[in-house]
Design a protein around this motif. Structure first.
Motif, PDB file in Angstrom:
ATOM      1  N   LEU A 139     -92.811 -27.137  -2.506  1.00  0.00           N
ATOM      2  CA  LEU A 139     -92.680 -26.348  -3.731  1.00  0.00           C
ATOM      3  C   LEU A 139     -92.950 -27.204  -4.963  1.00  0.00           C
ATOM      4  O   LEU A 139     -93.575 -26.733  -5.928  1.00  0.00           O
ATOM      5  N   ALA A 140     -92.501 -28.443  -4.943  1.00  0.00           N
ATOM      6  CA  ALA A 140     -92.761 -29.340  -6.078  1.00  0.00           C
ATOM      7  C   ALA A 140     -94.257 -29.594  -6.218  1.00  0.00           C
ATOM      8  O   ALA A 140     -94.793 -29.576  -7.333  1.00  0.00           O
ATOM      9  N   TYR A 141     -94.939 -29.829  -5.079  1.00  0.00           N
ATOM     10  CA  TYR A 141     -96.393 -30.032  -5.136  1.00  0.00           C
ATOM     11  C   TYR A 141     -97.100 -28.790  -5.681  1.00  0.00           C
ATOM     12  O   TYR A 141     -98.018 -28.889  -6.498  1.00  0.00           O
ATOM     13  N   LEU A 142     -96.672 -27.642  -5.220  1.00  0.00           N
ATOM     14  CA  LEU A 142     -97.266 -26.389  -5.698  1.00  0.00           C
ATOM     15  C   LEU A 142     -97.038 -26.215  -7.195  1.00  0.00           C
ATOM     16  O   LEU A 142     -97.950 -25.811  -7.927  1.00  0.00           O
ATOM     17  N   ALA A 143     -95.827 -26.532  -7.640  1.00  0.00           N
ATOM     18  CA  ALA A 143     -95.516 -26.425  -9.072  1.00  0.00           C
ATOM     19  C   ALA A 143     -96.392 -27.370  -9.891  1.00  0.00           C
ATOM     20  O   ALA A 143     -96.930 -26.990 -10.940  1.00  0.00           O
ATOM     21  N   ILE A 144     -96.537 -28.597  -9.411  1.00  0.00           N
ATOM     22  CA  ILE A 144     -97.378 -29.568 -10.123  1.00  0.00           C
ATOM     23  C   ILE A 144     -98.819 -29.069 -10.187  1.00  0.00           C
ATOM     24  O   ILE A 144     -99.473 -29.150 -11.229  1.00  0.00           O
ATOM     25  N   LYS A 145     -99.288 -28.532  -9.089  1.00  0.00           N
ATOM     26  CA  LYS A 145    -100.658 -28.015  -9.054  1.00  0.00           C
ATOM     27  C   LYS A 145    -100.830 -26.844 -10.028  1.00  0.00           C
ATOM     28  O   LYS A 145    -101.840 -26.751 -10.724  1.00  0.00           O
ATOM     29  N   GLN A 146     -99.832 -25.963 -10.074  1.00  0.00           N
ATOM     30  CA  GLN A 146     -99.912 -24.818 -10.989  1.00  0.00           C
ATOM     31  C   GLN A 146     -99.821 -25.259 -12.451  1.00  0.00           C
ATOM     32  O   GLN A 146    -100.487 -24.696 -13.305  1.00  0.00           O
ATOM     33  N   VAL A 147     -98.984 -26.249 -12.715  1.00  0.00           N
ATOM     34  CA  VAL A 147     -98.832 -26.742 -14.096  1.00  0.00           C
ATOM     35  C   VAL A 147    -100.094 -27.476 -14.538  1.00  0.00           C
ATOM     36  O   VAL A 147    -100.420 -27.499 -15.724  1.00  0.00           O
ATOM     37  N   SER A 148    -100.826 -28.043 -13.591  1.00  0.00           N
ATOM     38  CA  SER A 148    -102.025 -28.794 -13.952  1.00  0.00           C
ATOM     39  C   SER A 148    -103.088 -27.898 -14.581  1.00  0.00           C
ATOM     40  O   SER A 148    -103.874 -28.362 -15.407  1.00  0.00           O
ATOM     41  N   LYS A 149    -103.113 -26.627 -14.256  1.00  0.00           N
ATOM     42  CA  LYS A 149    -104.124 -25.730 -14.821  1.00  0.00           C
ATOM     43  C   LYS A 149    -103.925 -25.508 -16.321  1.00  0.00           C
ATOM     44  O   LYS A 149    -104.871 -25.684 -17.096  1.00  0.00           O
ATOM     45  N   PRO A 150    -102.699 -25.150 -16.769  1.00  0.00           N
ATOM     46  CA  PRO A 150    -102.532 -25.036 -18.215  1.00  0.00           C
ATOM     47  C   PRO A 150    -102.677 -26.378 -18.942  1.00  0.00           C
ATOM     48  O   PRO A 150    -103.206 -26.426 -20.059  1.00  0.00           O
ATOM     49  N   MET A 203     -82.857 -33.053   6.326  1.00  0.00           N
ATOM     50  CA  MET A 203     -84.240 -33.411   6.135  1.00  0.00           C
ATOM     51  C   MET A 203     -85.131 -32.179   6.173  1.00  0.00           C
ATOM     52  O   MET A 203     -86.149 -32.136   5.536  1.00  0.00           O
ATOM     53  N   ALA A 204     -84.723 -31.162   6.898  1.00  0.00           N
ATOM     54  CA  ALA A 204     -85.516 -29.933   6.985  1.00  0.00           C
ATOM     55  C   ALA A 204     -85.597 -29.244   5.628  1.00  0.00           C
ATOM     56  O   ALA A 204     -86.595 -28.625   5.305  1.00  0.00           O
ATOM     57  N   ALA A 205     -84.553 -29.349   4.822  1.00  0.00           N
ATOM     58  CA  ALA A 205     -84.563 -28.722   3.503  1.00  0.00           C
ATOM     59  C   ALA A 205     -85.441 -29.497   2.532  1.00  0.00           C
ATOM     60  O   ALA A 205     -85.950 -28.944   1.568  1.00  0.00           O
ATOM     61  N   ALA A 206     -85.661 -30.791   2.776  1.00  0.00           N
ATOM     62  CA  ALA A 206     -86.466 -31.613   1.875  1.00  0.00           C
ATOM     63  C   ALA A 206     -87.943 -31.228   1.948  1.00  0.00           C
ATOM     64  O   ALA A 206     -88.654 -31.321   0.959  1.00  0.00           O
ATOM     65  N   VAL A 207     -88.398 -30.804   3.106  1.00  0.00           N
ATOM     66  CA  VAL A 207     -89.811 -30.480   3.265  1.00  0.00           C
ATOM     67  C   VAL A 207     -90.219 -29.293   2.389  1.00  0.00           C
ATOM     68  O   VAL A 207     -91.168 -29.392   1.630  1.00  0.00           O
ATOM     69  N   PRO A 208     -89.510 -28.147   2.417  1.00  0.00           N
ATOM     70  CA  PRO A 208     -89.917 -27.060   1.537  1.00  0.00           C
ATOM     71  C   PRO A 208     -89.788 -27.412   0.059  1.00  0.00           C
ATOM     72  O   PRO A 208     -90.607 -26.984  -0.745  1.00  0.00           O
ATOM     73  N   VAL A 209     -88.777 -28.206  -0.296  1.00  0.00           N
ATOM     74  CA  VAL A 209     -88.614 -28.596  -1.699  1.00  0.00           C
ATOM     75  C   VAL A 209     -89.812 -29.427  -2.141  1.00  0.00           C
ATOM     76  O   VAL A 209     -90.356 -29.216  -3.229  1.00  0.00           O
ATOM     77  N   ALA A 210     -90.259 -30.351  -1.298  1.00  0.00           N
ATOM     78  CA  ALA A 210     -91.417 -31.177  -1.630  1.00  0.00           C
ATOM     79  C   ALA A 210     -92.667 -30.302  -1.760  1.00  0.00           C
ATOM     80  O   ALA A 210     -93.451 -30.470  -2.700  1.00  0.00           O
TER      81      ALA A 210
END
Length: 178
Positions: free
Chosen positions: A10-21, A1-8
């Motif tokens: 990172l996914a949120y960060l990726a979505i946020k970064q993709v939202s700009k373009p 479960m500890a590995a799921a938190v950073p993946v989530a």
């Protein structure tokens, strides 16, 4: 479960970064459509300009209420910026709401687990109280039994109280007349 938190995260960060373009793409495509330009972007730009000017005047203490309309091209650009920023804000808000919901669900699960543990401890305590009561009752019965046993033993050794009185009388008679 500890590995799921950073993946989530990172996914949120990726979505946020993709939202700009994606936001830039939406802004560009919307500006190319004449219907979107005239029916959506220009009116949004005019309203945005009107609100911005009114707020600025209100904060500066001005009493002027009339706001001049801006040119169509400027209103379209302002409206497209507003749509773009609204999209980026919506994505960020969705991410924050999702993180809050997950955090709340974890807190609720933790609270439910603690409530279960508390209920189990209370039941165990209640069981112990009941067992203690039963043991006290048993001890009381044993004490009663022991008292009765001592009485019977006394009677067997020395006879009954009536027999003891008779023995005392007869020993008194024997001592006096004997």
């Amino acid at each position: 479960m500890a590995a799921a938190v950073p993946v989530a995260k990172l996914a949120y960060l990726a979505i946020k970064q993709v939202s700009k373009p994606v936001s830039r793409f939406i802004k560009q495509r919307a500006a190319e459509s004449e219907t979107v330009r005239t029916k959506l972007l220009a009116p949004l730009g005019q309203v945005s300009h009107w609100v911005t000017v009114r707020v600025a005047r209100s904060m500066s203490g001005s009493r002027r209420k009339e706001v001049k309309r801006i040119k169509m091209d400027e209103a379209v650009i302002l409206g497209a910026e507003l749509v773009s920023e609204t999209f980026i804000f919506s994505v960020a808000a969705a991410i924050v709401i999702n993180e809050y919901a997950q955090s709340s669900a974890k807190a609720d699960a933790k609270e439910a687990k603690l409530q279960d543990r508390l209920a189990n401890l209370e039941k165990g305590l209640q069981d112990l109280h009941e067992e203690n009561k039963q043991l006290k009752d048993m001890l009381h019965r044993v004490a009663e039994y022991q008292r009765e046993h001592l009485k019977v033993e006394q009677q067997l050794l020395h006879g009954s109280p009536q027999q003891q009185q008779q023995q005392q009388r007869s020993s008194w008679w024997a001592a006096v007349f004997g």
